[in-house]
Design a protein around this motif. Structure first.
Motif, PDB file in Angstrom:
ATOM      1  N   PRO A 105       0.738  10.572 -42.333  1.00 19.58           N
ATOM      2  CA  PRO A 105       0.653   9.537 -41.723  1.00 19.58           C
ATOM      3  C   PRO A 105       1.448   8.263 -42.509  1.00 19.58           C
ATOM      4  CG  PRO A 105      -1.666  10.851 -41.141  1.00 19.58           C
ATOM      5  CD  PRO A 105      -0.270  11.282 -42.484  1.00 19.58           C
ATOM      6  N   CYS A 106       0.549   7.991 -43.208  1.00 18.50           N
ATOM      7  CA  CYS A 106       1.839   7.423 -43.802  1.00 18.50           C
ATOM      8  C   CYS A 106       3.188   7.429 -43.855  1.00 18.50           C
ATOM      9  CB  CYS A 106       0.981   7.123 -45.478  1.00 18.50           C
ATOM     10  SG  CYS A 106       2.146   6.000 -46.894  1.00 18.50           S
ATOM     11  N   ARG A 107       3.782   7.930 -44.292  1.00 26.36           N
ATOM     12  CA  ARG A 107       5.231   8.885 -44.076  1.00 26.36           C
ATOM     13  C   ARG A 107       5.793   8.055 -42.324  1.00 26.36           C
ATOM     14  NH1 ARG A 107       7.545  14.671 -44.544  1.00 26.36           N
ATOM     15  NH2 ARG A 107       6.095  14.567 -42.624  1.00 26.36           N
ATOM     16  N   ARG A 108       4.950   7.862 -41.384  1.00 30.29           N
ATOM     17  CA  ARG A 108       5.481   7.634 -40.345  1.00 30.29           C
ATOM     18  C   ARG A 108       6.000   5.939 -40.369  1.00 30.29           C
ATOM     19  NH1 ARG A 108       2.896  12.188 -38.806  1.00 30.29           N
ATOM     20  NH2 ARG A 108       0.791  11.221 -38.141  1.00 30.29           N
ATOM     21  N   LEU A 109       4.340   5.927 -41.105  1.00 29.27           N
ATOM     22  CA  LEU A 109       4.294   3.946 -40.538  1.00 29.27           C
ATOM     23  C   LEU A 109       5.507   3.623 -41.899  1.00 29.27           C
ATOM     24  CD1 LEU A 109       0.731   3.440 -41.123  1.00 29.27           C
ATOM     25  CD2 LEU A 109       1.800   2.809 -39.206  1.00 29.27           C
ATOM     26  N   VAL A 110       5.424   4.344 -43.570  1.00 26.84           N
ATOM     27  CA  VAL A 110       6.279   3.662 -43.729  1.00 26.84           C
ATOM     28  C   VAL A 110       7.903   4.161 -43.405  1.00 26.84           C
ATOM     29  CG1 VAL A 110       8.144   4.555 -46.356  1.00 26.84           C
ATOM     30  CG2 VAL A 110       5.613   4.429 -46.543  1.00 26.84           C
ATOM     31  N   ARG A 111       8.546   4.608 -42.880  1.00 22.00           N
ATOM     32  CA  ARG A 111      10.136   4.923 -41.801  1.00 22.00           C
ATOM     33  C   ARG A 111       9.608   3.416 -40.220  1.00 22.00           C
ATOM     34  NH1 ARG A 111      10.023  11.295 -41.105  1.00 22.00           N
ATOM     35  NH2 ARG A 111      10.622  11.724 -42.986  1.00 22.00           N
ATOM     36  N   LYS A 112       8.936   3.346 -40.132  1.00 18.80           N
ATOM     37  CA  LYS A 112       8.753   2.442 -38.895  1.00 18.80           C
ATOM     38  C   LYS A 112       8.826   1.234 -39.627  1.00 18.80           C
ATOM     39  CE  LYS A 112       6.548   5.317 -35.218  1.00 18.80           C
ATOM     40  NZ  LYS A 112       5.159   4.779 -34.827  1.00 18.80           N
ATOM     41  N   SER A 113       8.411   0.801 -40.915  1.00 14.97           N
ATOM     42  CA  SER A 113       7.601  -0.913 -41.069  1.00 14.97           C
ATOM     43  C   SER A 113       8.390  -1.169 -42.443  1.00 14.97           C
ATOM     44  CB  SER A 113       6.418  -0.768 -40.898  1.00 14.97           C
ATOM     45  OG  SER A 113       5.874  -1.936 -41.894  1.00 14.97           O
ATOM     46  N   PRO A 114       9.659  -1.525 -42.846  1.00 20.79           N
ATOM     47  CA  PRO A 114       9.861  -1.653 -44.026  1.00 20.79           C
ATOM     48  C   PRO A 114       9.078  -2.672 -44.874  1.00 20.79           C
ATOM     49  CG  PRO A 114      11.458  -2.753 -42.570  1.00 20.79           C
ATOM     50  CD  PRO A 114      10.086  -1.873 -41.377  1.00 20.79           C
ATOM     51  N   TRP A 115       8.474  -3.338 -43.689  1.00 24.94           N
ATOM     52  CA  TRP A 115       7.216  -4.188 -45.010  1.00 24.94           C
ATOM     53  C   TRP A 115       5.630  -3.455 -45.533  1.00 24.94           C
ATOM     54  CZ3 TRP A 115       2.184  -4.659 -44.389  1.00 24.94           C
ATOM     55  CH2 TRP A 115       1.621  -5.766 -45.365  1.00 24.94           C
ATOM     56  N   PHE A 116       5.585  -2.423 -44.486  1.00 28.18           N
ATOM     57  CA  PHE A 116       4.475  -1.416 -45.281  1.00 28.18           C
ATOM     58  C   PHE A 116       5.387  -0.604 -45.942  1.00 28.18           C
ATOM     59  CE2 PHE A 116       2.466   1.987 -44.711  1.00 28.18           C
ATOM     60  CZ  PHE A 116       1.058   1.775 -45.331  1.00 28.18           C
ATOM     61  N   ALA A 117       6.833  -0.168 -46.261  1.00 26.48           N
ATOM     62  CA  ALA A 117       7.281   0.882 -47.430  1.00 26.48           C
ATOM     63  C   ALA A 117       7.470   0.202 -48.967  1.00 26.48           C
ATOM     64  CB  ALA A 117       8.481   1.123 -46.930  1.00 26.48           C
ATOM     65  N   ARG A 118       7.620  -1.666 -48.265  1.00 27.64           N
ATOM     66  CA  ARG A 118       8.021  -2.164 -49.761  1.00 27.64           C
ATOM     67  C   ARG A 118       6.379  -1.767 -50.346  1.00 27.64           C
ATOM     68  NH1 ARG A 118      11.288  -5.097 -46.502  1.00 27.64           N
ATOM     69  NH2 ARG A 118       9.463  -6.759 -46.076  1.00 27.64           N
ATOM     70  N   ARG A 119       5.273  -2.001 -49.723  1.00 33.43           N
ATOM     71  CA  ARG A 119       3.550  -2.944 -50.408  1.00 33.43           C
ATOM     72  C   ARG A 119       3.161  -1.067 -50.886  1.00 33.43           C
ATOM     73  NH1 ARG A 119       5.975  -5.984 -48.622  1.00 33.43           N
ATOM     74  NH2 ARG A 119       5.512  -8.173 -48.237  1.00 33.43           N
TER      75      ARG A 119
END
Length: 135
Positions: free
Chosen positions: A55-69
């Motif tokens: 699920p975290c990977r899905r969020l990382v793919r959807k949200s650049p902000w979340f991916a940077r964090r």
């Protein structure tokens, strides 16, 4: 040998592979993290890791902000790995806290819970089948 020749199965690093793909994690950091996990993952901890990492990977793919964090936190962990391996004289408190107090214990806890739930489900399913057959 993996496709890149670093360790047995680099595909098991779900979140870090995505961060590397997005170039938010250097190859060097990715290698340090992957080799540390290869040495430490057990079937239980890997099962726990997969439970939250997908699920975290899905969020990382959807949200650049979340991916940077997430990439920032992974870099903290890598700084601690380097210190633990003796490659850096500077310790990293946040990296140590994340690795030792959250990442590994959390993976173990989730993996253990999944194992218990599956075994409990298997036992109850078996008992239900036995009672059905006895009728």
């Amino acid at each position: 040998m993996s496709k890149l020749g670093f360790w047995g199965d680099y595909e098991t690093k779900i979140v870090c592979n995505e961060l590397r793909r997005q170039e938010l994690l250097s190859v060097s950091d990715w290698i340090h993290d992957a080799s540390d996990c290869a040495a430490r993952f057990s079937p239980i901890t890997y099962q726990g890791y997969c439970l939250w990492a997908k699920p975290c990977r899905r969020l990382v793919r959807k949200s650049p902000w979340f991916a940077r964090r997430v990439a920032t936190v992974v870099r903290w962990m890598v700084a601690d790995i380097r210190h633990q391996k003796g490659l850096s004289s500077q310790s990293h408190l946040m990296g140590r806290v994340v690795r030792q107090a959250l990442f590994w214990p959390g993976n173990w806890l989730l993996g253990s819970a999944m194992t218990l739930l599956r075994s409990d489900f298997s036992v109850s399913t078996l008992r239900a089948r036995e009672s059905f057959v006895q009728r």
